[in-house]
Design a protein around this motif. Structure first.
Motif, PDB file in Angstrom:
ATOM      1  N   SER A  92       0.824  -1.210   0.000  1.00  0.00           N
ATOM      2  CA  SER A  92       0.000   0.000   0.000  1.00  0.00           C
ATOM      3  C   SER A  92       0.865   1.270   0.000  1.00  0.00           C
ATOM      4  O   SER A  92       1.430   1.655   1.020  1.00  0.00           O
ATOM      5  N   ALA A  93       0.925   1.931  -1.157  1.00  0.00           N
ATOM      6  CA  ALA A  93       1.647   3.199  -1.251  1.00  0.00           C
ATOM      7  C   ALA A  93       0.974   4.257  -0.374  1.00  0.00           C
ATOM      8  O   ALA A  93       1.645   5.106   0.225  1.00  0.00           O
ATOM      9  N   ALA A  94      -0.354   4.200  -0.266  1.00  0.00           N
ATOM     10  CA  ALA A  94      -1.095   5.167   0.551  1.00  0.00           C
ATOM     11  C   ALA A  94      -0.667   5.065   2.020  1.00  0.00           C
ATOM     12  O   ALA A  94      -0.477   6.083   2.690  1.00  0.00           O
ATOM     13  N   GLU A  95      -0.507   3.841   2.513  1.00  0.00           N
ATOM     14  CA  GLU A  95      -0.058   3.641   3.907  1.00  0.00           C
ATOM     15  C   GLU A  95       1.321   4.270   4.121  1.00  0.00           C
ATOM     16  O   GLU A  95       1.564   4.920   5.132  1.00  0.00           O
ATOM     17  N   LEU A  96       2.212   4.069   3.157  1.00  0.00           N
ATOM     18  CA  LEU A  96       3.552   4.637   3.253  1.00  0.00           C
ATOM     19  C   LEU A  96       3.492   6.159   3.319  1.00  0.00           C
ATOM     20  O   LEU A  96       4.132   6.776   4.173  1.00  0.00           O
ATOM     21  N   VAL A  97       2.699   6.762   2.442  1.00  0.00           N
ATOM     22  CA  VAL A  97       2.591   8.223   2.388  1.00  0.00           C
ATOM     23  C   VAL A  97       2.004   8.763   3.687  1.00  0.00           C
ATOM     24  O   VAL A  97       2.516   9.726   4.265  1.00  0.00           O
ATOM     25  N   MET A  98       0.935   8.134   4.170  1.00  0.00           N
ATOM     26  CA  MET A  98       0.313   8.604   5.414  1.00  0.00           C
ATOM     27  C   MET A  98       1.273   8.467   6.591  1.00  0.00           C
ATOM     28  O   MET A  98       1.366   9.358   7.441  1.00  0.00           O
ATOM     29  N   GLN A  99       2.011   7.382   6.635  1.00  0.00           N
ATOM     30  CA  GLN A  99       2.999   7.175   7.697  1.00  0.00           C
ATOM     31  C   GLN A  99       4.094   8.233   7.605  1.00  0.00           C
ATOM     32  O   GLN A  99       4.476   8.833   8.608  1.00  0.00           O
ATOM     33  N   ALA A 100       4.579   8.484   6.401  1.00  0.00           N
ATOM     34  CA  ALA A 100       5.646   9.473   6.199  1.00  0.00           C
ATOM     35  C   ALA A 100       5.182  10.869   6.598  1.00  0.00           C
ATOM     36  O   ALA A 100       5.881  11.601   7.295  1.00  0.00           O
TER      37      ALA A 100
END
Length: 122
Positions: A92-100
């Motif tokens: 999940s790229a979205a999870e990575l972005v939200m975490q970042a």
């Protein structure tokens, strides 16, 4: 695309090559010693190993060998990011972005740049 897996020390050398372009071992070594203790022979050996692994190319036509990165910084970032997204964020790229964005204070300019980038996908 090749499987790019540089070690931390190899990544430091690649950073020098990406920033400065073609370099001799001495050029790289002098840059590394600005921020850490590094022996010349260690730098030389690392760069020879990197050449064997295909991480750098070497022009041996002159007396002093000239090295350059075998791939761009963007290619290395993409490979590393793909691996992180797949293994850590279950694809999940979205999870990575939200975490970042949740863990690092992004500037207004960075947030604006991200918004502009996202508009391309709408």
């Amino acid at each position: 695309m090749m499987n790019i897996k540089p070690t931390e020390s190899e990544l430091e050398i690649l950073q020098v090559l990406w920033n400065k372009g073609n370099c001799t071992v001495r050029d790289v070594h002098e840059e590394l010693t600005k921020t850490k203790d590094a022996g010349y022979t260690t730098t030389l050996k690392l760069m020879q190993i990197m050449h064997d692994k295909g991480l750098v190319t070497r022009d041996s036509s002159a007396k002093t060998h000239i090295y350059q990165a075998a791939f761009s910084e963007q290619q290395a970032q993409k490979t590393a990011l793909d691996k992180i997204i797949t293994t850590v964020f279950k694809g999940s790229a979205a999870e990575l972005v939200m975490q970042a964005l949740g863990n690092h204070k992004a500037s207004k300019d960075e947030i604006d740049a991200i918004k502009d980038y996202l508009k391309k996908f709408e």
